[in-house]
Design an enzyme around this catalytic site. Sequence first.
Site, PDB file in Angstrom:
ATOM      1  N   ARG A  80       0.829  -1.214   0.000  1.00 18.36           N
ATOM      2  CA  ARG A  80       0.000   0.000   0.000  1.00 18.36           C
ATOM      3  C   ARG A  80       0.868   1.270   0.000  1.00 18.36           C
ATOM      4  O   ARG A  80       0.480   2.286   0.573  1.00 18.36           O
ATOM      5  CB  ARG A  80      -0.970   0.013   1.191  1.00 18.36           C
ATOM      6  CG  ARG A  80      -1.855  -1.221   1.291  1.00 18.36           C
ATOM      7  CD  ARG A  80      -2.936  -1.296   0.233  1.00 18.36           C
ATOM      8  NE  ARG A  80      -4.028  -0.377   0.481  1.00 18.36           N
ATOM      9  CZ  ARG A  80      -5.153  -0.691   1.101  1.00 18.36           C
ATOM     10  NH1 ARG A  80      -5.335  -1.900   1.553  1.00 18.36           N
ATOM     11  NH2 ARG A  80      -6.089   0.199   1.256  1.00 18.36           N
TER      12      ARG A  80
ATOM     13  N   ARG B 288      -2.894   7.082   1.083  1.00 20.55           N
ATOM     14  CA  ARG B 288      -3.289   8.330   1.762  1.00 20.55           C
ATOM     15  C   ARG B 288      -2.236   8.969   2.645  1.00 20.55           C
ATOM     16  O   ARG B 288      -2.369  10.132   3.009  1.00 20.55           O
ATOM     17  CB  ARG B 288      -4.563   8.065   2.582  1.00 20.55           C
ATOM     18  CG  ARG B 288      -5.795   7.935   1.700  1.00 20.55           C
ATOM     19  CD  ARG B 288      -6.930   7.266   2.441  1.00 20.55           C
ATOM     20  NE  ARG B 288      -6.552   5.886   2.720  1.00 20.55           N
ATOM     21  CZ  ARG B 288      -7.309   5.008   3.358  1.00 20.55           C
ATOM     22  NH1 ARG B 288      -8.488   5.368   3.815  1.00 20.55           N
ATOM     23  NH2 ARG B 288      -6.891   3.778   3.554  1.00 20.55           N
TER      24      ARG B 288
ATOM     25  N   ARG C 210      -5.890  12.015  -5.949  1.00 16.03           N
ATOM     26  CA  ARG C 210      -7.144  11.319  -5.626  1.00 16.03           C
ATOM     27  C   ARG C 210      -8.336  12.284  -5.684  1.00 16.03           C
ATOM     28  O   ARG C 210      -9.433  11.904  -6.087  1.00 16.03           O
ATOM     29  CB  ARG C 210      -6.976  10.710  -4.233  1.00 16.03           C
ATOM     30  CG  ARG C 210      -8.189  10.195  -3.535  1.00 16.03           C
ATOM     31  CD  ARG C 210      -8.557   8.824  -4.043  1.00 16.03           C
ATOM     32  NE  ARG C 210      -9.685   8.306  -3.285  1.00 16.03           N
ATOM     33  CZ  ARG C 210     -10.931   8.766  -3.425  1.00 16.03           C
ATOM     34  NH1 ARG C 210     -11.203   9.724  -4.274  1.00 16.03           N
ATOM     35  NH2 ARG C 210     -11.899   8.235  -2.697  1.00 16.03           N
TER      36      ARG C 210
ATOM     37  N   ASP D  69      -7.129  -2.068  -7.145  1.00 12.92           N
ATOM     38  CA  ASP D  69      -7.647  -2.662  -5.911  1.00 12.92           C
ATOM     39  C   ASP D  69      -8.053  -4.099  -6.182  1.00 12.92           C
ATOM     40  O   ASP D  69      -8.397  -4.455  -7.314  1.00 12.92           O
ATOM     41  CB  ASP D  69      -8.848  -1.883  -5.367  1.00 12.92           C
ATOM     42  CG  ASP D  69      -9.095  -2.222  -3.895  1.00 12.92           C
ATOM     43  OD1 ASP D  69      -8.459  -1.597  -3.030  1.00 12.92           O
ATOM     44  OD2 ASP D  69      -9.895  -3.136  -3.623  1.00 12.92           O
TER      45      ASP D  69
ATOM     46  N   TYR E 130     -15.251 -10.352   0.775  1.00 12.19           N
ATOM     47  CA  TYR E 130     -15.886  -9.042   0.502  1.00 12.19           C
ATOM     48  C   TYR E 130     -17.176  -9.215  -0.295  1.00 12.19           C
ATOM     49  O   TYR E 130     -18.158  -8.513  -0.066  1.00 12.19           O
ATOM     50  CB  TYR E 130     -14.901  -8.120  -0.230  1.00 12.19           C
ATOM     51  CG  TYR E 130     -13.792  -7.641   0.678  1.00 12.19           C
ATOM     52  CD1 TYR E 130     -13.979  -6.545   1.519  1.00 12.19           C
ATOM     53  CD2 TYR E 130     -12.571  -8.302   0.723  1.00 12.19           C
ATOM     54  CE1 TYR E 130     -12.966  -6.131   2.389  1.00 12.19           C
ATOM     55  CE2 TYR E 130     -11.562  -7.897   1.585  1.00 12.19           C
ATOM     56  CZ  TYR E 130     -11.769  -6.813   2.413  1.00 12.19           C
ATOM     57  OH  TYR E 130     -10.780  -6.410   3.276  1.00 12.19           O
TER      58      TYR E 130
HETATM   59  O1  CP3 Z   1      -0.018   0.967  -3.143  1.00 14.68           O
HETATM   60  C1  CP3 Z   1      -0.503  -0.153  -3.323  1.00 14.68           C
HETATM   61  O2  CP3 Z   1      -0.261  -1.133  -2.586  1.00 14.68           O
HETATM   62  C2  CP3 Z   1      -1.344  -0.415  -4.552  1.00 14.68           C
HETATM   63  C3  CP3 Z   1      -2.747  -0.273  -4.437  1.00 14.68           C
HETATM   64  C4  CP3 Z   1      -3.622  -1.141  -3.529  1.00 14.68           C
HETATM   65  C5  CP3 Z   1      -4.816  -0.635  -2.935  1.00 14.68           C
HETATM   66  N1  CP3 Z   1      -5.456  -1.671  -2.345  1.00 14.68           N
HETATM   67  C6  CP3 Z   1      -5.264   0.762  -3.013  1.00 14.68           C
HETATM   68  C7  CP3 Z   1      -6.292   1.254  -2.072  1.00 14.68           C
HETATM   69  C8  CP3 Z   1      -3.538  -2.504  -3.209  1.00 14.68           C
HETATM   70  C9  CP3 Z   1      -2.446  -3.517  -3.533  1.00 14.68           C
HETATM   71  C10 CP3 Z   1      -4.714  -2.827  -2.472  1.00 14.68           C
HETATM   72  C11 CP3 Z   1      -5.026  -4.181  -1.979  1.00 14.68           C
HETATM   73  C12 CP3 Z   1      -6.240  -4.394  -1.175  1.00 14.68           C
HETATM   74  N2  CP3 Z   1      -7.451  -3.771  -1.276  1.00 14.68           N
HETATM   75  C13 CP3 Z   1      -6.349  -5.390  -0.177  1.00 14.68           C
HETATM   76  C14 CP3 Z   1      -5.267  -6.387   0.201  1.00 14.68           C
HETATM   77  C15 CP3 Z   1      -4.239  -5.810   1.089  1.00 14.68           C
HETATM   78  C16 CP3 Z   1      -4.719  -5.457   2.478  1.00 14.68           C
HETATM   79  O3  CP3 Z   1      -4.605  -4.278   2.809  1.00 14.68           O
HETATM   80  O4  CP3 Z   1      -5.182  -6.358   3.176  1.00 14.68           O
HETATM   81  C17 CP3 Z   1      -7.652  -5.310   0.352  1.00 14.68           C
HETATM   82  C18 CP3 Z   1      -8.216  -6.171   1.453  1.00 14.68           C
HETATM   83  C19 CP3 Z   1      -8.338  -4.284  -0.356  1.00 14.68           C
HETATM   84  C20 CP3 Z   1      -9.768  -3.881  -0.199  1.00 14.68           C
HETATM   85  C21 CP3 Z   1      -9.895  -2.467   0.224  1.00 14.68           C
HETATM   86  N3  CP3 Z   1      -9.577  -1.387  -0.570  1.00 14.68           N
HETATM   87  C22 CP3 Z   1     -10.402  -1.979   1.463  1.00 14.68           C
HETATM   88  C23 CP3 Z   1     -10.866  -2.848   2.623  1.00 14.68           C
HETATM   89  C24 CP3 Z   1     -10.349  -0.585   1.390  1.00 14.68           C
HETATM   90  C25 CP3 Z   1     -10.851   0.383   2.424  1.00 14.68           C
HETATM   91  C26 CP3 Z   1      -9.948   0.451   3.598  1.00 14.68           C
HETATM   92  C27 CP3 Z   1      -8.738   1.306   3.285  1.00 14.68           C
HETATM   93  O5  CP3 Z   1      -7.621   0.824   3.443  1.00 14.68           O
HETATM   94  O6  CP3 Z   1      -8.967   2.437   2.899  1.00 14.68           O
HETATM   95  C28 CP3 Z   1      -9.798  -0.228   0.137  1.00 14.68           C
HETATM   96  C29 CP3 Z   1      -9.565   1.130  -0.381  1.00 14.68           C
HETATM   97  C30 CP3 Z   1      -8.207   1.456  -0.921  1.00 14.68           C
HETATM   98  N4  CP3 Z   1      -7.466   0.639  -1.723  1.00 14.68           N
HETATM   99  C31 CP3 Z   1      -7.498   2.679  -0.737  1.00 14.68           C
HETATM  100  C32 CP3 Z   1      -6.296   2.573  -1.460  1.00 14.68           C
HETATM  101  C33 CP3 Z   1      -5.218   3.603  -1.610  1.00 14.68           C
HETATM  102  C34 CP3 Z   1      -7.999   3.890   0.043  1.00 14.68           C
HETATM  103  C35 CP3 Z   1      -9.140   4.539  -0.688  1.00 14.68           C
HETATM  104  C36 CP3 Z   1      -9.057   6.052  -0.881  1.00 14.68           C
HETATM  105  O7  CP3 Z   1      -7.990   6.613  -1.172  1.00 14.68           O
HETATM  106  O8  CP3 Z   1     -10.117   6.664  -0.800  1.00 14.68           O
END
Ligand code: CP3
Length: 352
Positions: free
Chosen positions: A33, A37, A46, A83, A159
């Site tokens: 990640r 943010r 974003r 994602d 999910y």
């Molecule tokens: O930088 C990176 O790693 C690349 C991008 C990436 C994102 N999500 C961007 C993201 C990757 C590899 C993921 C994987 C992901 N997404 C996982 C597996 C890894 C982990 O953290 O367990 C999971 C379970 C998700 C599902 C997901 N996406 C959730 C539960 C959420 C909300 C919670 C949170 O962390 O915000 C997201 C949103 C998300 N995915 C954001 C980002 C940057 C934040 C959203 C925003 O900017 O508004």
Amino acid sequence: MKPAQIPTPLKTKPLLTVLGGETLTPPPIWLMRQAGRYLPEYRATRAKAPDFLSVCFNPDLASEITLQPIKRFGFDAAILFSDILVIPHALGRHVEFREGEGPALAPLESPRGLAALSEEESMVPLAPVFETIRRVKAALPADTTLIGFAGAPWTVATYMVEGGSSRDFSRVKSWALGDPDGFQVLIDRLVDATSAYLIRQIDAGAEVLQLFDSWAGVLPAPAFQRWCVAPVREIVLRLKKLRPLVPIIGFPRGAGLGYQGFASATGVDCLGLDSTVPLHWAAQALQPQATLQGNLDPIQLLAGGGNLKTEILRIVGALGRGPFIFNLGHGILPKTPIAHVEDLVTTVRSRS
Ligand code: CP3
């Protein structure tokens, strides 16, 4: 000075070198990640899109965001900005990200809720992701590796069935444990879509793939074998048959003793360790079978303090004598100070 733009053998990329089983000192480093943010430049980009999924499907914005942590910290790998939930979207399920609330999906109750889409049809909405990969690949420094990814079927299914994040996974576990034959239909569908998606990521330019199984730790041992190990093995088999040279990182977070044997059972080249995995056990029991990646606690990085450096050196000391990639044990947290990430990179790289 910028390195000369001459074609370099793949082996000059540190991440690919250690994924090939060699040891490097200092080890390569990237963070799960890493585009997100905690970076002010991420928040600015974003803000140009109405919602999170639109960023994932906008190659201008997504490629810019993928490159941001590379420009700032010089990590050894860029991870595609997207994602894991683009797959349920591609399968015709409703997926949205509500501001400050996380993902919201229409909960899936039975295999009948899955639309009858061909593989080609389900890949159509994902075309912008492949375009992002092509653009990032063309813009990366010669020694930086591009990682593509997907969620592992079990985690994506959580999910889809729960309708979002969950506290106890009661719906998805009731289905998996109570009606395994029905649940297998969903998992098989995810294996097909994920394999097709990852092949296309490779063909667009991804050099390494990571499979995120973030909720592998919530299942009893036999169910872990059936719903985490077996689907990942099937995906790895298909990828290795078609694109044998691309290394695959498995991340069965929370698997505990399930990490033992995971690499040989699934065929992944590298194990992503969560922060609870004991390092001396990992070095002895896991590193002979696979390259290891991990596993600094993201809260330690957020908290900083004197213990941060101690923990970094403890991890590099225990795992750095074999094939190893420095990373966190889970994704970086939004409140992490940038200065702590700078200190982390400096500490890992100055220990040689
Ligand atoms: O930088 C990176 O790693 C690349 C991008 C990436 C994102 N999500 C961007 C993201 C990757 C590899 C993921 C994987 C992901 N997404 C996982 C597996 C890894 C982990 O953290 O367990 C999971 C379970 C998700 C599902 C997901 N996406 C959730 C539960 C959420 C909300 C919670 C949170 O962390 O915000 C997201 C949103 C998300 N995915 C954001 C980002 C940057 C934040 C959203 C925003 O900017 O508004």
